[in-house]
Design an enzyme around this catalytic site. Sequence first.
Site, short mmCIF file in Angstrom:
data_model
loop_
_atom_site.label_atom_id
_atom_site.label_comp_id
_atom_site.label_asym_id
_atom_site.label_seq_id
_atom_site.Cartn_x
_atom_site.Cartn_y
_atom_site.Cartn_z
CD GLU A 26 -2.56 1.19 2.70
OE1 GLU A 26 -3.52 1.97 2.81
OE2 GLU A 26 -2.20 0.41 3.61
CE LYS A 71 -8.77 1.30 2.77
NZ LYS A 71 -7.77 1.55 3.82
CB CYS A 122 -5.13 -1.24 4.46
SG CYS A 122 -4.55 -1.09 6.16
#
Length: 518
Positions: free
Chosen positions: A265, A332, A384
């Site tokens: 990430e 995301k 994540c």
Amino acid sequence: MMKNIFYYLTALLTGASGVLAFSPFDLWGFAYISLIGLLLVAKIPQKKTALWATFCWGLSFFSLGVNWLHVSIHQFGGASLIVSYLFVVILSAYLALYPVLFTYLIRRFHIEKLAMFPVIWTFTEFLRGWLLTGFPWLQFGYSQIDSPFAGLAPLFGVTGLTFFTMWASAVIASLLFALFKSPRSINLIVSHSLMLLVVAGLSYLASYKTYTQPQTERALTITLAQGNIEQNLKWDPQHLQNTLDIYWQQIYQHLGKSDLIILPESAFPITENNIAPLLMELQQTAQAKGTEIIIGTVYADRAIGKLFNSMIVLANAQQPYQLDNNPNRYNKHHLVPFGEYVPLEQLLRPLGTIFNLPMSAFQAGDRLQSPLSSKGFYFTPAICYEIILGEQVRQNLKKNTDFILTISNDAWFGNSIGPWQHLQMARMRALELGKPVIRATNTGITAFINAQGKIIAQAPQFKQTTLTQKLSPVTGTTPYALFGNKPLYILSFLILVSWGIGWLVERKIKNSINHKIR
């Protein structure tokens, strides 16, 4: 007074013991001990004492279970140690309200039917994972991934495993009540024991059922790059070149040797826009070597003026990298409050550094997005925190999905239990969805996980390294991947209706008797 103190201590101790059921401790039996403690204090004769004891249980459980949050708040948010721990306690006090709601409901409606306890717990856990964007961390089902009952996960997901754990705990708690309050209730004890044994036996047998098979004729050699960039240096402009050098070196070591290289990430602590020429150059070099690259980036969409936590693919022949309007990009969707965006930011940001963590101004991508394509394989991505959201990952799973790919930067949480809990949840996604999970992280825990939720390769934590594995996709699917939580919710609804009818009939009979007495 002394009795109340005993109740509160019982609640605090059994609440705290629940954390031992999760990674890195992995003592799954403590899940039952903890929930039995909750059920015992929920049955305290005095309603007020029961509610306060339940609050103590929740405060203890969550304060210890999510204490790793203070690391990012203190070390990287600039808050004092006292303030960071105070934030954890306040959050835990909020999360404790959901167990309190559970106790309130079972007392308000005089719940005695065993099957109703997991139904109500499932409802309160749903609220915890939904309200205010949700925080579904520490669901007890995760703690059962290495237990004999893990076979329930491909059928009902982690929510179903949590349902089972609460149901089994309710049976055991009822046995304890029967033994101590009415030792002669042998029929009750036997019937409860048989129910528990039957369900436990079926779940154990289900663990031997294989829903997917590896496609050994198709395989990718994948390298995961773990840069081990310290979080306090990651966003320092003076450290940018060093970060680029570390990842560039790891990439070039595996060009032509691996089919795919994956970086974690926001691997490069600069917006993708500022290094687009470097990425184009890397794309040409990688393409010449026959290797593709997936990188976590920070992308500024110039058309709408918004910042995204993103994932891109380089050197894909069918969809070459481009900065804007890139079809092979994932943004995301589920952002972390305060870490990636600040609710009521105009009000809160001026209050101090705790509300101004680096990169806390992201925008959310679409909930449903296409898989990333690389080397003819398709990857359902999760960045994540998103890997803990089972339904979101499931809904993004497509028929052509070969792997689940999650990238993360757990350096935010240092040497705490947080990254281990995070890995445990990634393992659950593999088990319940029947797909291999690839997990690339900055400081660890970088790992390859097979479709049964078992780790097949793992890099050491806090080490600059790479991890390479040959991985095959699978054929087949799990019932949970097809239906999600619907079967469990239907079952819960039927149990609720059955109980509701009985409750109404009982009230009607009582009212009729009272009317005749008058």
